[in-house]
Design a protein around this motif. Structure first.
Motif, PDB file in Angstrom:
ATOM      1  N   VAL A 151       0.849  -1.187   0.000  1.00  0.00           N
ATOM      2  CA  VAL A 151       0.000   0.000   0.000  1.00  0.00           C
ATOM      3  C   VAL A 151       0.884   1.235   0.000  1.00  0.00           C
ATOM      4  CG1 VAL A 151      -1.932  -1.106   1.173  1.00  0.00           C
ATOM      5  CG2 VAL A 151      -0.139  -0.007   2.525  1.00  0.00           C
ATOM      6  N   GLY A 152       0.319   2.354  -0.445  1.00  0.00           N
ATOM      7  CA  GLY A 152       1.078   3.595  -0.470  1.00  0.00           C
ATOM      8  C   GLY A 152       0.161   4.802  -0.444  1.00  0.00           C
ATOM      9  N   VAL A 153       0.757   5.948  -0.252  1.00  0.00           N
ATOM     10  CA  VAL A 153       0.015   7.206  -0.304  1.00  0.00           C
ATOM     11  C   VAL A 153       0.833   8.201  -1.121  1.00  0.00           C
ATOM     12  CG1 VAL A 153       1.041   8.061   1.848  1.00  0.00           C
ATOM     13  CG2 VAL A 153      -1.160   8.973   1.084  1.00  0.00           C
ATOM     14  N   ILE A 154       0.161   9.006  -1.934  1.00  0.00           N
ATOM     15  CA  ILE A 154       0.859   9.968  -2.787  1.00  0.00           C
ATOM     16  C   ILE A 154       0.324  11.374  -2.552  1.00  0.00           C
ATOM     17  CG2 ILE A 154       1.298   8.262  -4.583  1.00  0.00           C
ATOM     18  CD1 ILE A 154      -0.958   9.607  -6.228  1.00  0.00           C
ATOM     19  N   ARG A 155       1.184  12.321  -2.847  1.00  0.00           N
ATOM     20  CA  ARG A 155       0.793  13.732  -2.906  1.00  0.00           C
ATOM     21  C   ARG A 155       1.096  14.187  -4.326  1.00  0.00           C
ATOM     22  NH1 ARG A 155      -2.618  17.283  -0.364  1.00  0.00           N
ATOM     23  NH2 ARG A 155      -1.939  19.437  -0.757  1.00  0.00           N
ATOM     24  N   HIS A 156       0.100  14.703  -5.028  1.00  0.00           N
ATOM     25  CA  HIS A 156       0.295  15.077  -6.423  1.00  0.00           C
ATOM     26  C   HIS A 156      -0.301  16.453  -6.674  1.00  0.00           C
ATOM     27  CE1 HIS A 156      -3.853  14.369  -8.216  1.00  0.00           C
ATOM     28  NE2 HIS A 156      -3.997  13.925  -6.976  1.00  0.00           N
ATOM     29  N   ASN A 157       0.023  17.037  -7.833  1.00  0.00           N
ATOM     30  CA  ASN A 157      -0.462  18.380  -8.160  1.00  0.00           C
ATOM     31  C   ASN A 157      -0.361  18.598  -9.671  1.00  0.00           C
ATOM     32  OD1 ASN A 157      -1.405  21.000  -7.903  1.00  0.00           O
ATOM     33  ND2 ASN A 157       0.607  21.847  -7.391  1.00  0.00           N
ATOM     34  N   PRO A 158      -1.398  18.226 -10.429  1.00  0.00           N
ATOM     35  CA  PRO A 158      -1.325  18.377 -11.889  1.00  0.00           C
ATOM     36  C   PRO A 158      -1.293  19.842 -12.324  1.00  0.00           C
ATOM     37  CG  PRO A 158      -3.538  17.740 -11.201  1.00  0.00           C
ATOM     38  CD  PRO A 158      -2.670  17.645  -9.996  1.00  0.00           C
TER      39      PRO A 158
END
Length: 300
Positions: A151-158
């Motif tokens: 499992v993982g968690v991401i922080r993104h910003n297109p």
């Protein structure tokens, strides 16, 4: 995609069962060890702004670098656990990915969207070696293929690039897309998301302290907005609030014969909301083994 998710869950179940069996075999703590690793990958994306909206669709020109750090703990002859932090970029561009002469792809060419998205990912995965090692780290096998899942968690910003045709904006600059609500959303989508990482790799023993490896990993996400494209166009341009949202949500469309135009696109399909976005990594790693301290037995 549903089949891949099913396979992922099955892999996680297998890893859990094998871990329980390994624990029952009481793998000696003196043979357990830690390692730290550095990875360098190529990062690719699968979503609405690709040659075809499916996972097999891949455009090498859109691949971008991804780097990561990890720490791994070996618990059993076949089982390890890994925590990793990685940073990389995914990109997409309708003008480069879609063919205006293709009956289906020309609609995406006409849509004319582009994006880039810098992703920070933290993951925790279990690793199942296909070749076991019942010895200590010095006598580990020279070559070991493996599977992993977790499992993982991401922080993104297109963000997207403003074209030269934009008015009241700064051409050549990138704008964050989430605040613009380009599809008329009542609320912006979350920039923090859970992911399911899984894949396969192989590592090779260089010497007693170093391994090198190659790994292919996929990330199942639970968002369709890594590229800011998911549902339909707004019914009217006037729904969009700012100049930037009007540009990326409406004005960026090309005038391409045989497709809809700006005057006709209201309410038309902009993306496939029934399919979530994915991304993948492929690259190499170098791992340094932290030699465990061996306590000598005490004699009275």
């Amino acid at each position: 995609m549903k089949q891949l998710l099913t396979h992922t869950l099955a892999l996680l179940l297998v890893l859990a069962l094998v871990a329980s069996e390994a624990s029952a075999q009481q793998f000696s703590k003196r043979k357990q060890y830690n390692s730290v690793g550095l990875t360098l990958n190529g990062m690719a994306y699968f979503g609405d702004i690709t040659p075809k909206p499916s996972i097999p669709s891949f455009r090498p020109g859109a691949t971008r670098p991804n780097v990561g750090l990890s720490i791994t703990r070996r618990f059993a002859p076949r089982i390890s656990a890994r925590a990793a932090l990685a940073y990389g970029r995914i990109t997409g561009d309708d003008a480069k990915a879609a063919d205006q002469n293709d009956g289906d792809a020309k609609f995406r060419y006409n849509r004319n969207m582009n994006f880039r998205n810098d992703i920070l990912e933290f993951s925790a995965t279990g690793i199942f070696d296909l070749i076991e090692n019942r010895n200590n780290y010095i006598k580990r096998p020279d070559f070991v293929p493996y599977l992993f899942g977790g499992v993982g968690v991401i922080r993104h910003n297109p963000k997207a690039l403003i074209g030269s045709d934009a008015t009241n904006l700064s051409p050549g600059s990138y704008v964050a897309l989430q605040p613009l609500r380009t599809e008329g959303q009542s609320e912006g989508y979350s920039l923090t998301q859970f992911v399911i990482p899984f894949g396969a790799g192989a590592r090779y023993k260089l010497n007693k302290s170093f391994d090198v490896g190659i790994e292919l990993g996929f990330r199942k996400t639970f968002t369709d907005y890594l590229d800011d494209v998911s549902g339909n166009y707004v019914a009217s341009r006037d729904v969009l609030q700012s100049d930037a949202s009007k540009y990326f949500g409406w004005d960026i469309t090309r005038e391409l014969p045989g497709t809809y135009t700006e005057a006709q696109q209201g309410g038309e399909m902009r993306g496939k909301s029934n399919e979530k976005d994915w991304y993948s990594t492929l690259g190499i790693s170098v791992n340094y083994i932290l030699a465990p301290r061996v306590r000598n037995p005490k004699f009275r």
